[in-house]
Scaffold this motif. Structure first.
Motif, PDB file in Angstrom:
ATOM      1  N   CYS A  99      -0.202 -31.408   0.324  1.00  0.00           N
ATOM      2  CA  CYS A  99      -0.139 -32.807  -0.118  1.00  0.00           C
ATOM      3  C   CYS A  99       0.129 -32.922  -1.614  1.00  0.00           C
ATOM      4  CB  CYS A  99      -1.447 -33.530   0.215  1.00  0.00           C
ATOM      5  SG  CYS A  99      -1.703 -33.815   1.977  1.00  0.00           S
ATOM      6  N   LYS A 100      -0.225 -31.916  -2.371  1.00  0.00           N
ATOM      7  CA  LYS A 100      -0.034 -31.990  -3.822  1.00  0.00           C
ATOM      8  C   LYS A 100       1.431 -32.184  -4.189  1.00  0.00           C
ATOM      9  CE  LYS A 100      -3.934 -29.520  -5.860  1.00  0.00           C
ATOM     10  NZ  LYS A 100      -4.325 -28.350  -6.676  1.00  0.00           N
TER      11      LYS A 100
ATOM     12  N   TRP B  92       8.778 -42.028   6.302  1.00  0.00           N
ATOM     13  CA  TRP B  92       8.038 -42.544   7.457  1.00  0.00           C
ATOM     14  C   TRP B  92       7.316 -41.407   8.179  1.00  0.00           C
ATOM     15  CZ3 TRP B  92       7.288 -47.508   7.451  1.00  0.00           C
ATOM     16  CH2 TRP B  92       8.235 -48.354   6.868  1.00  0.00           C
ATOM     17  N   GLY B  93       7.984 -40.280   8.324  1.00  0.00           N
ATOM     18  CA  GLY B  93       7.326 -39.136   8.957  1.00  0.00           C
ATOM     19  C   GLY B  93       6.163 -38.619   8.140  1.00  0.00           C
ATOM     20  N   GLN B  94       6.294 -38.622   6.809  1.00  0.00           N
ATOM     21  CA  GLN B  94       5.188 -38.165   5.958  1.00  0.00           C
ATOM     22  C   GLN B  94       3.981 -39.085   6.075  1.00  0.00           C
ATOM     23  OE1 GLN B  94       7.146 -38.033   2.181  1.00  0.00           O
ATOM     24  NE2 GLN B  94       7.863 -35.931   2.434  1.00  0.00           N
ATOM     25  N   LEU B  95       4.221 -40.388   6.110  1.00  0.00           N
ATOM     26  CA  LEU B  95       3.102 -41.324   6.246  1.00  0.00           C
ATOM     27  C   LEU B  95       2.378 -41.118   7.582  1.00  0.00           C
ATOM     28  CD1 LEU B  95       4.758 -44.588   4.848  1.00  0.00           C
ATOM     29  CD2 LEU B  95       2.984 -43.204   3.762  1.00  0.00           C
ATOM     30  N   ALA B  96       3.142 -40.960   8.657  1.00  0.00           N
ATOM     31  CA  ALA B  96       2.524 -40.757   9.971  1.00  0.00           C
ATOM     32  C   ALA B  96       1.780 -39.423  10.022  1.00  0.00           C
ATOM     33  CB  ALA B  96       3.589 -40.810  11.064  1.00  0.00           C
ATOM     34  N   THR B  97       2.354 -38.384   9.441  1.00  0.00           N
ATOM     35  CA  THR B  97       1.702 -37.069   9.474  1.00  0.00           C
ATOM     36  C   THR B  97       0.437 -37.053   8.623  1.00  0.00           C
ATOM     37  OG1 THR B  97       3.897 -36.086   9.761  1.00  0.00           O
ATOM     38  CG2 THR B  97       2.094 -34.606   9.173  1.00  0.00           C
ATOM     39  N   LEU B  98       0.455 -37.710   7.476  1.00  0.00           N
ATOM     40  CA  LEU B  98      -0.743 -37.782   6.638  1.00  0.00           C
ATOM     41  C   LEU B  98      -1.871 -38.499   7.373  1.00  0.00           C
ATOM     42  CD1 LEU B  98       0.835 -38.635   3.173  1.00  0.00           C
ATOM     43  CD2 LEU B  98      -0.307 -36.518   3.796  1.00  0.00           C
TER      44      LEU B  98
ATOM     45  N   VAL C 147       0.278 -43.316  -2.437  1.00  0.00           N
ATOM     46  CA  VAL C 147      -0.991 -43.968  -2.106  1.00  0.00           C
ATOM     47  C   VAL C 147      -1.639 -43.294  -0.893  1.00  0.00           C
ATOM     48  CG1 VAL C 147      -2.023 -46.137  -1.337  1.00  0.00           C
ATOM     49  CG2 VAL C 147      -0.294 -46.154  -3.126  1.00  0.00           C
ATOM     50  N   ALA C 148      -0.840 -42.880   0.082  1.00  0.00           N
ATOM     51  CA  ALA C 148      -1.384 -42.195   1.257  1.00  0.00           C
ATOM     52  C   ALA C 148      -1.996 -40.847   0.876  1.00  0.00           C
ATOM     53  CB  ALA C 148      -0.297 -42.003   2.307  1.00  0.00           C
ATOM     54  N   VAL C 149      -1.376 -40.134  -0.063  1.00  0.00           N
ATOM     55  CA  VAL C 149      -1.938 -38.853  -0.512  1.00  0.00           C
ATOM     56  C   VAL C 149      -3.265 -39.091  -1.236  1.00  0.00           C
ATOM     57  CG1 VAL C 149      -1.563 -36.900  -2.048  1.00  0.00           C
ATOM     58  CG2 VAL C 149       0.300 -37.723  -0.623  1.00  0.00           C
ATOM     59  N   VAL C 150      -3.316 -40.124  -2.071  1.00  0.00           N
ATOM     60  CA  VAL C 150      -4.572 -40.450  -2.762  1.00  0.00           C
ATOM     61  C   VAL C 150      -5.660 -40.782  -1.750  1.00  0.00           C
ATOM     62  CG1 VAL C 150      -5.667 -42.056  -4.366  1.00  0.00           C
ATOM     63  CG2 VAL C 150      -3.365 -41.230  -4.824  1.00  0.00           C
ATOM     64  N   ARG C 151      -5.281 -41.472  -0.702  1.00  0.00           N
ATOM     65  CA  ARG C 151      -6.264 -41.794   0.343  1.00  0.00           C
ATOM     66  C   ARG C 151      -6.775 -40.530   1.027  1.00  0.00           C
ATOM     67  NH1 ARG C 151      -5.058 -45.498   5.726  1.00  0.00           N
ATOM     68  NH2 ARG C 151      -7.075 -45.170   6.706  1.00  0.00           N
ATOM     69  N   CYS C 152      -5.877 -39.582   1.306  1.00  0.00           N
ATOM     70  CA  CYS C 152      -6.315 -38.314   1.909  1.00  0.00           C
ATOM     71  C   CYS C 152      -7.277 -37.575   0.983  1.00  0.00           C
ATOM     72  CB  CYS C 152      -5.101 -37.445   2.223  1.00  0.00           C
ATOM     73  SG  CYS C 152      -4.105 -38.019   3.606  1.00  0.00           S
TER      74      CYS C 152
END
Length: 799
Positions: A298-299, A236-242, A311-316
């Motif tokens: 992010c890698k 959850w923290g990773q999603l919010a930080t991304l 999916v959030a990393v791909v979006r970034c």
């Protein structure tokens, strides 16, 4: 006595644990458990008022069970709340759950428990402190907003990271209670964002996005620290930080480009003269160092077990990075297809969204999109769509494999899957003109199929392919016309008749349209309504072509509205300008004044069709026929009829089914449902213009740095400053030793040990001399004392 009391309490605890274990084991063994019966009100109240923790727990479990079954539990409020001071942590948890559920409906009684909850904020157990802070912030009573704010302030300075995390999660709850506490909450957030514990920072970022996402000035000095902690946060923290870093990068890190010279390759021989060796300037995207730091962090998240993080990393990478970064993320994104079907379908929606932008990235993963027999229709449809998007970029053997698979699914039992596979073949032909001939051959095999929906869908796709190049498909239309006798589907028959009518003006001497109309007229009464509509339209077109040919024989001047044999582009359509074509008035002057021959077969066919339609039951068919008859009533004026019936049709283009989803954010519910919600996730802002962004110095953390005078005069880390001071002091000592004539020699371990032994020996000698001096001084003191006593005796005797 004390030991006996301790033993009895331990036995009581063991008995309670044994009873609870037996109850849980019995519930687990029962295959068909009976529904639990609710105890009477007085019995539950008696359990809650008991002094035994086990009975209180039993009563609380009954109340919580009733509460989650939507049964009224408000009468137990006072009996439950008075147990908030119970030291048993299990009792506290259940009381807190009850309080959070009913505090809003009974605010006065809930306020009575605030003092006890405040005392729990100073409990020795961090779990109790965190739970008390969570419950206090969850009681939705606006009166206690300032008390909650003070509790958050205390939680921010707590030694336990669990309590600090609870304080971070309580910030948005306090803001919803009272928005006027925003200045205090911003100070708390600034403290929590700089916390050293990664799971505290993740909750702080979530709170920041909820109450003040536009205050990027609070993020400047914590940017690099957040990037370093990103890998260690929870999902959850990773999603919010991304999400936060994406907004921050767009608003504070500009998108820069630089020009580079790219020279073309020279010939094989060095002396080969070529004029194309001049360097070509092209713009290359350059990433900001801080943005590159974030993208590299992010890698490592691509190996995450959570599909939402991938999916959030791909979006970034899609929104912020260069194509090279996106290439690294395609493999982990495709790997999500090994997940369960629900996750697999959502992953396919995101893959399609990326494929609409960068289809060439998925070419090497074409085999991963093979449709399995167990795949539901939605999954198969999305895989077909991915194949059609990557088809133009594939190697020949991969294209053959895709078409073979699509042809295989045209023989499936599911009609929806058959229609989707036929449409996919048409999109493949549309996206790659080299494959149109093969796709047309595949579709022509399906026209004579006895499966109605297959032949109808195949003919619709064939019609689109024929309209792209009409001149090259005259024989194809003749072949389709021969299949009219074996095509039972109404929509398929209507499509073939329409195609015959479109080609009715080509090669009038050898055209098959009049013969097809003659054959269809015999069975007009038994045709379906869509076929009847197209037969009437075919009759009108054939009769109109006959009128135009008759006029051209009498007057060789061409009509401005003579139908083209193909579908020209719009710029070749009739124009009203005098230098392009003759005007309608000039054409009207040259029209014949005599009507056409009524004994001609085409005139007889037209009259027969009008007579058949007059007695048809469909009012829509009768109305359309009246319109055609009015247009063709005056054989000397057919310009309007030509404009309406023989106008060139634009070439149809079938877009990808997910084309309307393009631009929707990855990983969102809007992308899956295909609808953009008004209160959904905010869109990313545009890139900040170069020169308007804050300087990189605002992102310096400022920790461990100090200004050291006399050592360069600039900022340097404290460790470096200390090392430099030691080196300078050592140099000064060496210079001082050289000035005294001593030679400075490097010492080894033995020299250092010898020096230590000499120092210890000298210390022992010093201690011995000190002891001797102390002994001599004590003897001297004794002598002086005795002398003084003798003098005093002499004085007394003399006196």
């Amino acid at each position: 006595m004390e030991s006996m009391a301790r033993i009895s309490s331990m036995l009581e605890t063991a008995r309670d644990l044994t009873i609870e274990a037996a109850q849980s084991a019995g519930a687990a063994r029962s295959l068909n458990p009976r529904p639990t019966r609710d105890l009477p009100f007085l019995q539950i109240k008696k359990l809650l008022d008991s002094r035994n923790d086990r009975e209180i727990l039993e009563g609380l479990r009954k109340v919580i069970s009733m509460m989650y079954r939507s049964k009224p539990c408000l009468p137990y409020f006072s009996s439950v709340v008075k147990n908030v001071a119970n030291p048993n942590i299990e009792v506290k948890k259940l009381v807190y759950i009850y309080l959070l559920h009913y505090a809003e409906s009974e605010p006065d009684l809930a306020l009575l428990s605030i003092n006890t909850i405040q005392k729990s904020l100073t409990d020795q157990s961090p779990q109790v402190r965190a739970m008390a802070l969570r419950v206090m912030s969850g009681i939705r009573v606006p009166v206690i907003s300032q008390i909650v704010s003070l509790a958050i302030k205390r939680g921010c300075a707590d030694m336990s990271p669990h309590v600090r995390k609870a304080a971070a999660l309580a910030v948005p709850k306090c803001y919803r209670l009272d928005p006027n506490t925003m200045p205090q909450l911003l100070d708390y957030l600034a403290t929590l964002l700089g916390d050293k514990q990664y799971y505290v920072v993740g909750s702080a970022v979530t709170a920041f996005l909820e109450i003040c996402p536009e205050r990027v000035d609070l993020i400047h000095k914590h940017y690099r620290g957040l990037v370093r902690k990103l890998v260690d946060m929870d999902e959850w923290g990773q999603l919010a930080t991304l999400r936060l870093m994406s907004f921050y990068a767009r608003r504070c890190l500009p998108k820069r480009t630089k020009k580079s010279n790219k020279s073309k390759s020279k010939g094989f021989y060095e002396d080969e003269a070529s004029e194309e060796n001049n360097p070509i300037e092209e713009e290359i995207e350059v990433l900001d160092p801080d943005l590159e730091l974030f993208l590299k962090a992010c890698k490592s998240l691509l190996q995450n077990r959570n599909s939402a993080v991938i999916v959030a990393v791909v979006r970034c990478f899609l929104d912020l990075a260069t194509p090279e970064y996106l290439d690294h993320a395609i493999g982990p994104l495709v790997a999500l297809l090994r997940s369960p079907q629900d996750i697999q379908q959502v992953a396919l929606y995101n893959i399609v969204a990326v494929c609409l932008v960068r289809p060439e990235c998925f070419v090497r993963y074409a085999n991963h999109f093979l449709v399995h027999s167990s795949d539901p229709f939605d999954v198969a449809r999305l895989k077909f769509e991915i194949w059609t998007l990557i088809y133009p970029h594939c190697e020949p053997h991969v294209r053959d494999m895709i078409l073979s698979e699509l042809e295989h699914f045209t023989r499936a039992l599911d009609p929806d899957l058959v229609q989707e596979s036929v449409r996919a073949i048409g999109r493949c032909a549309q996206n790659d003109s080299r494959a149109s001939a093969r796709c047309l051959r595949l579709l022509l095999k399906q026209v004579s199929s006895q499966v109605g929906h297959l032949s109808a869908e195949s003919l619709t796709v064939i019609r689109h392919l024929i309209q792209q190049d009409p001149q090259a498909h005259v024989k194809t239309v003749i072949r389709l016309a021969k299949n009219l006798d074996t095509t039972p589907n109404p929509d398929a028959r209507a499509t073939i008749i329409w195609l015959v009518g479109e080609f009715a003006g080509i090669d009038s001497e050898n055209n098959i349209a009049p013969d097809v109309l003659r054959i269809l007229t015999r069975g007009f009464a038994s045709e379906s309504e869509p076929a009847k509509l197209q037969i009437v339209l075919l009759a009108a077109k054939v009769y109109l072509h006959y009128l135009n040919r008759t006029r051209e024989q009498e007057d060789p001047q061409p009509s401005p509205y003579s139908p083209p044999s193909s579908s020209p582009p719009p710029e070749e359509w009739p124009s009203s300008e005098p230098n392009n074509t003759t005007t309608i008035t000039q054409a009207a002057r040259s029209l014949p004044s005599q009507p056409p021959d009524p004994d001609h077969p085409i005139s007889k066919l037209w009259s027969h069709i009008l007579l058949l339609v007059r007695y048809d039951t469909s009012y829509d068919l009768r109305d359309r026929t009246r319109t055609y008859r009015a247009l063709l009533a005056n054989p000397s004026s057919t310009q309007l009829a030509s404009l309406l019936l023989l106008a060139p049709k634009p070439v149809p283009h079938a877009p990808s089914p997910s084309e309307y989803r393009k631009g929707l954010p990855l990983g969102s519910a809007s992308l899956v449902l295909g609808t953009k919600f008004g209160g959904g996730e905010a869109e990313l802002p545009e890139w900040v213009k170069e020169g308007e962004e804050p300087g990189p110095s605002v992102r310096d953390e400022g920790r461990g740095r100090e200004v050291v005078a006399g050592l360069g005069g600039g900022e340097r880390p404290a460790g470096e400053a200390l090392d430099a001071a030691l080196r300078s002091e050592r140099q000064r000592e060496e210079e001082r030793e050289r000035g005294k004539g001593k030679v400075v020699v490097e010492k080894n371990l033995e020299d250092w040990l010898g020096e230590e032994e000499e120092e210890s020996g000298s210390e022992e000698e010093e201690t011995e001399t000190e002891e001797e001096e102390e002994g001599e001084s004590s003897e001297y003191e004794e002598i002086t004392d005795s002398e003084d006593e003798g003098d005093e005796g002499k004085k007394l005797v003399g006196g």
